[in-house]
Design a protein around this motif. Structure first.
Motif, PDB file in Angstrom:
ATOM      1  N   ASP A  19       8.817   2.184 -13.488  1.00 26.39           N
ATOM      2  CA  ASP A  19       8.181   0.628 -13.108  1.00 26.39           C
ATOM      3  C   ASP A  19       8.613   0.408 -11.859  1.00 26.39           C
ATOM      4  N   VAL A  20       8.145  -0.040 -10.846  1.00 30.73           N
ATOM      5  CA  VAL A  20       8.343  -0.690  -9.887  1.00 30.73           C
ATOM      6  C   VAL A  20       8.195  -1.951  -9.449  1.00 30.73           C
ATOM      7  N   ALA A  21       9.008  -2.882  -9.148  1.00 31.57           N
ATOM      8  CA  ALA A  21       8.534  -4.207  -8.979  1.00 31.57           C
ATOM      9  C   ALA A  21       9.108  -4.578  -7.436  1.00 31.57           C
ATOM     10  N   VAL A  22       8.129  -5.064  -6.620  1.00 33.93           N
ATOM     11  CA  VAL A  22       8.794  -5.474  -5.306  1.00 33.93           C
ATOM     12  C   VAL A  22       8.017  -6.954  -5.129  1.00 33.93           C
ATOM     13  N   VAL A  23       9.115  -7.866  -5.067  1.00 33.95           N
ATOM     14  CA  VAL A  23       8.790  -9.525  -4.905  1.00 33.95           C
ATOM     15  C   VAL A  23       9.567 -10.262  -3.735  1.00 33.95           C
ATOM     16  N   VAL A  24       9.176 -11.279  -3.642  1.00 30.62           N
ATOM     17  CA  VAL A  24      10.051 -11.853  -2.796  1.00 30.62           C
ATOM     18  C   VAL A  24      10.708 -13.252  -3.702  1.00 30.62           C
ATOM     19  N   VAL A  25      11.911 -13.339  -3.917  1.00 30.51           N
ATOM     20  CA  VAL A  25      12.461 -14.244  -4.435  1.00 30.51           C
ATOM     21  C   VAL A  25      13.555 -15.187  -3.611  1.00 30.51           C
ATOM     22  N   ASP A  26      13.383 -16.418  -3.553  1.00 30.91           N
ATOM     23  CA  ASP A  26      14.352 -17.308  -2.885  1.00 30.91           C
ATOM     24  C   ASP A  26      14.704 -16.906  -1.461  1.00 30.91           C
ATOM     25  N   GLY A  27      13.710 -16.270  -0.709  1.00 33.38           N
ATOM     26  CA  GLY A  27      13.811 -15.928   0.488  1.00 33.38           C
ATOM     27  C   GLY A  27      14.288 -14.352   0.788  1.00 33.38           C
ATOM     28  N   ARG A  28      14.225 -13.821  -0.387  1.00 38.55           N
ATOM     29  CA  ARG A  28      14.784 -12.344  -0.166  1.00 38.55           C
ATOM     30  C   ARG A  28      13.812 -11.468  -0.893  1.00 38.55           C
ATOM     31  N   LEU A  29      13.765 -10.126  -0.238  1.00 39.82           N
ATOM     32  CA  LEU A  29      12.822  -9.141  -0.679  1.00 39.82           C
ATOM     33  C   LEU A  29      13.475  -8.596  -1.555  1.00 39.82           C
ATOM     34  N   GLU A  30      13.070  -8.737  -3.210  1.00 39.20           N
ATOM     35  CA  GLU A  30      13.668  -8.066  -4.076  1.00 39.20           C
ATOM     36  C   GLU A  30      13.012  -6.751  -4.593  1.00 39.20           C
ATOM     37  N   VAL A  31      13.687  -5.594  -4.780  1.00 37.08           N
ATOM     38  CA  VAL A  31      12.885  -4.264  -5.237  1.00 37.08           C
ATOM     39  C   VAL A  31      13.556  -3.885  -6.296  1.00 37.08           C
ATOM     40  N   THR A  32      12.718  -3.604  -7.443  1.00 36.57           N
ATOM     41  CA  THR A  32      13.454  -3.168  -8.862  1.00 36.57           C
ATOM     42  C   THR A  32      12.765  -2.074  -9.344  1.00 36.57           C
ATOM     43  N   VAL A  33      13.487  -0.953  -9.382  1.00 37.74           N
ATOM     44  CA  VAL A  33      13.021   0.360  -9.895  1.00 37.74           C
ATOM     45  C   VAL A  33      13.562   0.595 -11.313  1.00 37.74           C
ATOM     46  N   ALA A  44       0.718  -1.299  -0.091  1.00 40.05           N
ATOM     47  CA  ALA A  44       0.021  -0.067   0.085  1.00 40.05           C
ATOM     48  C   ALA A  44       0.993   1.211   0.145  1.00 40.05           C
ATOM     49  N   ALA A  45       1.825   1.179   0.864  1.00 45.54           N
ATOM     50  CA  ALA A  45       2.691   2.484   0.868  1.00 45.54           C
ATOM     51  C   ALA A  45       3.507   2.721  -0.447  1.00 45.54           C
ATOM     52  N   VAL A  46       3.897   1.592  -1.199  1.00 47.34           N
ATOM     53  CA  VAL A  46       4.718   1.990  -2.570  1.00 47.34           C
ATOM     54  C   VAL A  46       3.540   2.368  -3.533  1.00 47.34           C
ATOM     55  N   GLY A  47       2.456   1.823  -3.281  1.00 50.07           N
ATOM     56  CA  GLY A  47       1.280   2.345  -4.371  1.00 50.07           C
ATOM     57  C   GLY A  47       0.968   3.524  -4.251  1.00 50.07           C
ATOM     58  N   GLU A  48       0.747   4.070  -2.899  1.00 51.17           N
ATOM     59  CA  GLU A  48       0.468   5.598  -2.815  1.00 51.17           C
ATOM     60  C   GLU A  48       1.518   6.535  -3.340  1.00 51.17           C
ATOM     61  N   MET A  49       2.893   6.054  -2.903  1.00 53.14           N
ATOM     62  CA  MET A  49       4.227   6.772  -3.394  1.00 53.14           C
ATOM     63  C   MET A  49       4.021   7.002  -4.820  1.00 53.14           C
ATOM     64  N   ALA A  50       3.647   5.702  -5.493  1.00 49.97           N
ATOM     65  CA  ALA A  50       4.008   5.855  -7.010  1.00 49.97           C
ATOM     66  C   ALA A  50       2.667   6.777  -7.532  1.00 49.97           C
ATOM     67  N   ALA A  51       1.552   6.594  -7.033  1.00 51.88           N
ATOM     68  CA  ALA A  51       0.269   7.587  -7.610  1.00 51.88           C
ATOM     69  C   ALA A  51       0.677   8.940  -7.149  1.00 51.88           C
ATOM     70  N   GLY A  52       1.514   9.213  -6.325  1.00 51.60           N
ATOM     71  CA  GLY A  52       2.104  10.792  -6.214  1.00 51.60           C
ATOM     72  C   GLY A  52       2.746  11.377  -6.730  1.00 51.60           C
ATOM     73  N   GLN A  53       3.613  10.406  -7.829  1.00 57.05           N
ATOM     74  CA  GLN A  53       4.606  11.191  -8.684  1.00 57.05           C
ATOM     75  C   GLN A  53       4.161  11.887 -10.109  1.00 57.05           C
ATOM     76  N   PRO A  54       4.627  12.696 -10.367  1.00 57.92           N
ATOM     77  CA  PRO A  54       4.511  13.444 -11.677  1.00 57.92           C
ATOM     78  C   PRO A  54       4.534  12.855 -12.993  1.00 57.92           C
ATOM     79  N   ILE A  55       5.157  11.483 -13.063  1.00 62.52           N
ATOM     80  CA  ILE A  55       5.178  10.687 -14.204  1.00 62.52           C
ATOM     81  C   ILE A  55       4.446   9.374 -13.940  1.00 62.52           C
ATOM     82  N   PRO A  56       3.904   8.830 -14.857  1.00 60.03           N
ATOM     83  CA  PRO A  56       3.272   7.402 -14.820  1.00 60.03           C
ATOM     84  C   PRO A  56       4.362   6.492 -14.028  1.00 60.03           C
ATOM     85  N   VAL A  57       3.850   5.925 -13.013  1.00 53.73           N
ATOM     86  CA  VAL A  57       4.476   4.666 -12.561  1.00 53.73           C
ATOM     87  C   VAL A  57       3.937   3.510 -12.269  1.00 53.73           C
TER      88      VAL A  57
END
Length: 437
Positions: free
Chosen positions: A374-388, A322-335
């Motif tokens: 684009d922002v991707a937040v997923v869990v891969v092999d026991g680690r939280l992976e964040v890609t922007v 939810a926090a990442v979604g709100e942050m993305a919605a408040g940006q001046p460019i599409p995220v």
């Protein structure tokens, strides 16, 4: 040219074992031969180490009241160190296993002769090396005996049909003794069967005694290195967390000074001017008060923004997605946002991931000249992976004192790592990995 930063506090990767890299009959034979060579050479090496160390330590202990006794004790310990280093090389080279060398206690540069000679005697790892020199002869003897026995049965049984012709014919053979028949044919078939059985079981027998000898070597000679590595990792993570916290505080102080503090100073000046204007020009005083109210509102908004950077309320209340979604919605460019998260993420991992997204999107908006991110937040092999990622001009560099470098320090504080790929001309990809365990 792309800029890549990878920061991680992890131990050095283990050497690839033959179990992982050897496939096929030829490689299997090579592994058996190497393990057999390791087991066969274990006994003579262990015997020499045992004899030399025992002699040195025995003479040193018996002459301990004399100067020469202390010197012999130190020499015995150093001899054990030498054989320990050689054993680590054997384990790495012949078995393909990781055998790290622990840190030894060393005398300070410029230390005197006696300090250099006595330092090994107060090193715990040196005495573990001595224990290896004494105990290794036991497992080395077992490894040598089992390997020689199995290879003897294999070679003797499979070739018995050839050299049987030179054996005397009188007397009872093994086949006759166990009731399997009489004569050369029965004896040859029995020996051939024993050779085949020994050949089939040879890899397991040799591997078992090799693992026993190498396992004792690891326990005495390398286990402290792993412990020291973990301690170093914890210390580095702690230092990185402290540096990241200090940098965050400096940035917060700078942001407060450049933003809300300046507005509050202007607010005080406007109120003072309005107080003077009330008696002379009430209309102008009203306009000044309106400006003061606007300054107060702007200061409050800036303080709220800074507080979200310290502890985002939405992250605490509704979680990372939810926090990442709100942050993305408040940006001046599409995220674009893609999240696949369980509901029980550790708070430290969530906070680190949130700040990665926040800092990366801030850089995109301020510097990248991008039209989309684009922002991707997923869990891969026991680690939280964040890609922007973004389609901007690229050229992002993790310069010390700036946001990306601060992110790397923050991630090291939670045993994570940061990778920045940003060639000139774009696109840019920032990827962070945070362990959840």
């Amino acid at each position: 040219m792309s800029q890549v930063l990878t920061s991680a506090a992890v131990p050095a990767p283990a050497a690839t074992s033959y179990d992982d890299r050897d496939r096929g009959p030829q490689r299997g034979v090579r592994r058996v031969l190497l393990e057999s060579g390791y087991a066969l050479s274990a006994f003579p090496i262990a015997l020499v180490a045992f004899v030399l160390v025992v002699i040195d330590l025995s003479l040193g202990a018996s002459l301990a009241v004399l100067v020469v006794g202390v010197l012999l004790l130190s020499v015995g310990v150093m001899v054990a160190r030498g054989f320990a280093r050689f054993e680590r090389l054997r384990v790495q080279g012949m078995l393909g296993r990781r055998a790290a060398t622990p840190r030894y206690v060393c005398a300070e540069p410029g230390a005197g002769f006696w300090r250099r000679m006595l330092t090994p005697l107060r090193d715990a790892q040196s005495w573990l090396d001595v224990a290896w020199a004494l105990a290794g002869v036991v497992t080395g003897t077992l490894a040598f005996t089992v390997t020689v026995t199995w290879w003897g049965v294999v070679l003797g049984g499979l070739t018995y049909w050839f050299w049987q012709q030179w054996l005397p014919e009188d007397g009872e053979g093994l086949a006759q003794l166990i009731g399997l028949g009489e004569g050369a044919v029965a004896e040859s078939l029995l020996q051939l069967g024993l050779g085949v059985v020994a050949l089939v079981t040879l890899p397991w027998a040799v591997r078992a005694v090799s693992n026993l000898h190498a396992g004792l070597a690891w326990a005495l000679l390398s286990s402290r290195a792993d412990l020291q590595g973990r301690v170093t990792q914890v210390e580095q993570s702690r230092d990185s967390a402290h540096r990241a916290e200090a940098e965050s505080l400096r940035r917060l102080e700078r942001d407060i000074h450049d933003g809300p503090q300046q507005r509050l100073i202007r607010l005080g000046m406007d109120l003072g001017r309005a107080r003077v204007q009330l008696a002379q020009d009430p209309t102008r005083a009203a306009r000044t008060l309106d400006e003061a109210v606007a300054q107060a509102r702007a200061a409050v908004e800036e303080l709220r923004a800074l507080s979200r950077g310290i502890a985002p309320p939405l992250l605490v209340d509704r979680g990372l997605a939810a926090a990442v979604g709100e942050m993305a919605a408040g940006q001046p460019i599409p995220v674009g946002v893609h999240t696949e998260l369980p509901g029980d993420l550790p708070a430290a991992a969530e906070t680190a991931a949130y700040f990665v997204v926040a800092e990366a999107l801030t850089n995109v908006v301020r510097h990248a000249r991008a039209t989309r991110a684009d922002v991707a937040v997923v869990v891969v092999d026991g680690r939280l992976e964040v890609t922007v990622s973004d389609d901007g001009r690229g050229g992002a560099t993790p310069t010390p004192g700036h946001g990306l470098h601060g992110l790397a320090e923050r991630l090291r504080g939670v045993d994570g790592d940061l990778e920045v790929l940003s060639p000139e001309g774009g696109p840019t990809r920032v990827r962070a990995r945070v362990p959840l365990g």
